[in-house]
Design a protein around this motif. Sequence first.
Motif, PDB file in Angstrom:
ATOM      1  N   GLY A   7     -55.304  -5.175 -10.834  1.00 56.13           N
ATOM      2  CA  GLY A   7     -55.151  -6.087  -9.707  1.00 56.13           C
ATOM      3  C   GLY A   7     -56.415  -6.886  -9.518  1.00 56.13           C
ATOM      4  O   GLY A   7     -57.406  -6.669 -10.221  1.00 56.13           O
ATOM      5  N   SER A   8     -56.388  -7.789  -8.535  1.00 52.72           N
ATOM      6  CA  SER A   8     -57.638  -8.494  -8.238  1.00 52.72           C
ATOM      7  C   SER A   8     -58.384  -7.827  -7.069  1.00 52.72           C
ATOM      8  O   SER A   8     -59.582  -8.007  -6.939  1.00 52.72           O
ATOM      9  N   ASN A  37     -57.935 -13.139 -11.115  1.00 50.77           N
ATOM     10  CA  ASN A  37     -56.666 -13.854 -11.026  1.00 50.77           C
ATOM     11  C   ASN A  37     -57.009 -15.323 -10.862  1.00 50.77           C
ATOM     12  O   ASN A  37     -57.416 -15.761  -9.791  1.00 50.77           O
ATOM     13  N   LYS A  40     -55.785 -17.520  -7.884  1.00 47.31           N
ATOM     14  CA  LYS A  40     -56.120 -17.226  -6.491  1.00 47.31           C
ATOM     15  C   LYS A  40     -57.581 -17.561  -6.214  1.00 47.31           C
ATOM     16  O   LYS A  40     -58.430 -17.353  -7.068  1.00 47.31           O
ATOM     17  N   LEU A  72     -54.117  -8.166 -20.124  1.00 48.73           N
ATOM     18  CA  LEU A  72     -54.015  -6.777 -19.694  1.00 48.73           C
ATOM     19  C   LEU A  72     -53.428  -5.904 -20.815  1.00 48.73           C
ATOM     20  O   LEU A  72     -53.911  -4.792 -21.063  1.00 48.73           O
TER      21      LEU A  72
HETATM   22  O1  PNS Z   1     -53.605  -8.262  -7.600  1.00 50.84           O
HETATM   23  P1  PNS Z   1     -53.024  -9.355  -8.432  1.00 50.84           P
HETATM   24  O2  PNS Z   1     -53.766 -10.648  -8.174  1.00 50.84           O
HETATM   25  O3  PNS Z   1     -51.542  -9.496  -8.283  1.00 50.84           O
HETATM   26  O4  PNS Z   1     -53.351  -8.942  -9.948  1.00 50.84           O
HETATM   27  C1  PNS Z   1     -52.883  -9.720 -10.981  1.00 50.84           C
HETATM   28  C2  PNS Z   1     -53.356  -9.204 -12.349  1.00 50.84           C
HETATM   29  C3  PNS Z   1     -54.865  -9.268 -12.477  1.00 50.84           C
HETATM   30  C4  PNS Z   1     -52.892  -7.766 -12.528  1.00 50.84           C
HETATM   31  C5  PNS Z   1     -52.643 -10.133 -13.361  1.00 50.84           C
HETATM   32  O5  PNS Z   1     -52.983 -11.451 -13.051  1.00 50.84           O
HETATM   33  C6  PNS Z   1     -52.960  -9.805 -14.798  1.00 50.84           C
HETATM   34  O6  PNS Z   1     -52.366  -8.886 -15.362  1.00 50.84           O
HETATM   35  N1  PNS Z   1     -53.894 -10.573 -15.400  1.00 50.84           N
HETATM   36  C7  PNS Z   1     -54.326 -10.384 -16.744  1.00 50.84           C
HETATM   37  C8  PNS Z   1     -53.916 -11.552 -17.634  1.00 50.84           C
HETATM   38  C9  PNS Z   1     -52.633 -11.258 -18.378  1.00 50.84           C
HETATM   39  O7  PNS Z   1     -52.480 -10.267 -19.039  1.00 50.84           O
HETATM   40  N2  PNS Z   1     -51.683 -12.194 -18.240  1.00 50.84           N
HETATM   41  C10 PNS Z   1     -50.389 -12.095 -18.844  1.00 50.84           C
HETATM   42  C11 PNS Z   1     -49.444 -11.297 -17.959  1.00 50.84           C
HETATM   43  S1  PNS Z   1     -47.868 -11.046 -18.730  1.00 50.84           S
END
Ligand code: PNS
Length: 160
Positions: A7-8, A37, A40, A72
């Motif tokens: 998460g952020s 993120n 945001k 991720l």
């Molecule tokens: O708390 P949030 O802002 O909802 O967290 C979002 C987060 C960081 C979990 C999401 O943006 C993320 O997974 N970012 C990593 C980039 C990534 O893997 N993007 C492709 C997703 S399919």
Amino acid sequence: MRAICPGSFDPVTHGHLDIIERTARFFEEVVVGVGRNTSKNGLFSLEERLSMLTQATAHLPNVRVEAFDGLLAEYCRQHHIGAIVKGLRFASDFDYELQMAQMNKELTGIETVLLPTAAQWSFVSSTLVREIAMMHGDVSHFVPTFVVDALRARAAGRPA
Ligand code: PNS
């Protein structure tokens, strides 16, 4: 198995902590993955968010806090993480999380576990907490005390 709660966390809320604590009961090891993120506007720096999360999870021996950059799914592959765990508050969370879960699965085979958020935190979000705190509202019910202090300092224009 090792799991990640990504998460952020800008800032960490009791809703996040409920999901992290429940994940720590299911999995041997939990990484709280603090990402950027890009869609945001951030209030706290990465270092501040890491420090607040480390303090908030200090009572959980199988939980550690790490920053992650980039994809991720790729981070999970490189760090031998078998599952992504996310909280679900309402239907729009589900639509968004389902799409990401399916995309992440397609990218590297990583599984996602979606946990229903505790009902008492279902309306809490970091975005609303930031907005209320910056307008000097009371957020003490939704975040740990030291986060309230950091938000008050930020709202007053002081460093946290
Ligand atoms: O708390 P949030 O802002 O909802 O967290 C979002 C987060 C960081 C979990 C999401 O943006 C993320 O997974 N970012 C990593 C980039 C990534 O893997 N993007 C492709 C997703 S399919």
